[in-house]
Design an enzyme around this catalytic site. Structure first.
Site, mmCIF file in Angstrom:
data_model
loop_
_atom_site.group_PDB
_atom_site.id
_atom_site.type_symbol
_atom_site.label_atom_id
_atom_site.label_comp_id
_atom_site.label_asym_id
_atom_site.label_seq_id
_atom_site.Cartn_x
_atom_site.Cartn_y
_atom_site.Cartn_z
ATOM 1 N N ASP A 241 15.457 10.572 -39.394
ATOM 2 C CA ASP A 241 14.545 11.688 -39.111
ATOM 3 C C ASP A 241 15.025 12.302 -37.795
ATOM 4 O OD1 ASP A 241 12.447 13.305 -38.192
ATOM 5 O OD2 ASP A 241 10.920 12.077 -39.181
ATOM 6 N N LYS B 247 8.579 22.013 -36.876
ATOM 7 C CA LYS B 247 8.727 21.838 -35.429
ATOM 8 C C LYS B 247 9.807 22.787 -34.893
ATOM 9 C CE LYS B 247 5.748 18.705 -36.489
ATOM 10 N NZ LYS B 247 6.085 17.304 -36.730
ATOM 11 N N TYR C 289 7.058 8.360 -36.893
ATOM 12 C CA TYR C 289 6.033 9.387 -37.040
ATOM 13 C C TYR C 289 4.879 8.768 -37.850
ATOM 14 C CZ TYR C 289 3.861 13.797 -38.286
ATOM 15 O OH TYR C 289 2.973 14.819 -38.454
HETATM 16 C C1 LIG Z 1 5.910 16.481 -37.863
HETATM 17 C C2 LIG Z 1 6.853 15.383 -38.169
HETATM 18 C C3 LIG Z 1 7.035 14.922 -39.489
HETATM 19 C C4 LIG Z 1 6.213 15.475 -40.637
HETATM 20 O O1 LIG Z 1 6.453 16.820 -40.827
HETATM 21 P P1 LIG Z 1 5.374 17.806 -41.536
HETATM 22 O O2 LIG Z 1 6.132 19.083 -41.593
HETATM 23 O O3 LIG Z 1 4.168 17.847 -40.680
HETATM 24 O O4 LIG Z 1 5.082 17.221 -42.878
HETATM 25 C C5 LIG Z 1 7.948 13.930 -39.715
HETATM 26 N N1 LIG Z 1 8.654 13.372 -38.712
HETATM 27 C C6 LIG Z 1 8.507 13.765 -37.433
HETATM 28 C C7 LIG Z 1 9.310 13.103 -36.370
HETATM 29 C C8 LIG Z 1 7.605 14.783 -37.122
HETATM 30 O O5 LIG Z 1 7.448 15.166 -35.855
#
Ligand SMILES: *Cc1c(COP(=O)(O)O)cnc(C)c1O
Length: 384
Positions: free
Chosen positions: A179, A204, A107
């Site tokens: 992640d 998300k 990311y």
């Molecule tokens: C959006 C996202 C993040 C960061 O998250 P936020 O809530 O925007 O801080 C980290 N890793 C992945 C894979 C993401 O899609």
């Protein structure tokens, strides 16, 4: 032990003595104890901290309980964003002189964290090809403290063999962080594959409605305690309202993912057959180079796929504009479909040696009727 569809509804019931069928929003920054012993408990145990909202709040406790159950970990922590969760976790575990192994593709803000922050703090990072477990092995040094994974990775949906890399890390006493935002715990459970710490952007799939910003860390009690101490210092605090919205989102996570997985697979298959499309990238398609691995470690393949237009970048941009249902927006995982011209979003963020193909569109599928999404794609491809 209840199944996930039930856990997401009742997994937090033991937490508080509330009588409401719907949880209450505890909009208080401070909470009182009945005596000093209770105060000590309220301010020192990460799972139950609730003397002050930066330490913990009853709505946080409910979210933590469901998330730990969904990821199969002992406990969980909540933060104010996915990046808050990522930064807090890494700063809690790393010191100057440590070495980290991460992937070439992460990311965007996670990648920036290596370049702009960890290097300044004296932590070295080696970036490796995530599709090769042996690349992680070769990068291990005497001082390797942590391996960071992300699978599927953004935006080209490369996968990491999570179990393979976890085994290598365990054999060397190295901590692993994954992640899991792109898969969600419904589609992939990294802890069962050997990962120590799972990080999520709750913005998300977990929240799922494009309204809240939040983050979650799922792990063991001992690691959670260490990360929580750093969290209390850094102060990436999820607001009680956003925690409540997240709780509400989690109630429907399994059923949303079911629809999202099905919609994405149908549209990816449809586009693969369309004469205007050069290729479709989706872990659930037989044409994905890691299709076998996807089947081994994922139960569903998520809502994000990318597709390339034969006619090139200008046509791709016209298709994005011609689509009527999805918003042209750079996020994923909610009930509304979103599209983005990939090279526009990632402009200047990737090395010249690994550029983003300019004809690619990323599609994050929502829960609309799949036939409407398909008809919309047909009209947009036809008019562009
Ligand atoms: C959006 C996202 C993040 C960061 O998250 P936020 O809530 O925007 O801080 C980290 N890793 C992945 C894979 C993401 O899609």
């Amino acid at each position: 032990m209840s199944r996930i569809e039930t856990t997401s509804i009742i997994g937090d019931r033991k937490i508080t003595g509330e009588k409401g069928v719907a949880p209450a929003i505890h909009y208080s920054a401070v909470f009182a104890a009945s005596d000093s012993d209770e105060f000590a408990e309220m301010s020192s145990v990460p799972q139950h901290a609730r003397n002050y909202t930066r330490y913990g709040n009853p709505v946080h406790e409910r979210v933590k309980s469901i998330m730990a159950a969904l990821e199969g970990t002992e406990t969980a922590l909540v933060m104010s964003s996915g990046m808050g969760a990522m930064v807090t976790t890494l700063l809690a575990l790393l010191s100057a002189g440590d070495h980290v192994i991460a992937q070439t593709h992460h990311y965007m803000s996670t990648a920036n964290l290596f370049d702009e922050m960890l290097s300044r703090l004296g932590v070295e990072v080696s970036l490796v090809d995530q599709t090769q477990p042996s690349a992680f092995m070769s990068a291990i040094r005497q001082n390797t403290k942590l391996i960071l994974l992300e699978s599927p990775a953004n935006p080209l949906l490369e996968l990491t063999d999570i179990e393979g890399v976890a085994k290598i890390a365990r054999a060397h006493g190295i901590l692993t962080v994954a992640d899991n935002t792109f898969a969600s715990p419904i589609n992939q459970q990294p802890h069962a594959l050997g990962i120590d710490i799972i990080v999520h952007s709750a913005t998300k799939y977990l929240g799922g409605h494009h309204d809240l910003t939040g983050g979650v860390v799922c792990t063991s009690r001992s690691l959670a305690e260490q990360i929580w101490r750093t969290h209390v210092t850094l102060g990436s605090v999820l607001s009680p309202m956003d925690a409540w919205l997240l709780l509400r989102g989690l109630r429907t996570l399994p059923i949303r993912m079911e629809r999202i997985n099905a919609n994405a697979l149908t549209l990816a298959r449809f586009l693969s057959q369309h004469p205007s499309i050069e290729r479709v990238i989706y872990p659930g398609l037989e044409t994905h180079p890691q299709f076998d691995l996807a089947h081994r470690q994922m139960k569903g393949f998520g809502g994000v796929f990318a597709f390339g237009l034969r006619e090139g970048p200008d046509t791709a941009k016209r298709v994005v504009s011609a689509l009527r249902i999805p918003f042209n927006a750079g996020s994923l995982g909610g009930v509304d479909s979103l599209v983005i011209h990939v090279a526009t979003m990632w402009l200047g963020t990737r090395p010249a040696t690994a550029p983003i193909p300019a004809n690619l569109i990323r599609y994050s599928v929502g829960i609309e009727h799949v036939d409407d999404l398909k008809e919309d794609l047909i009209q947009a491809l036809g008019s562009a």
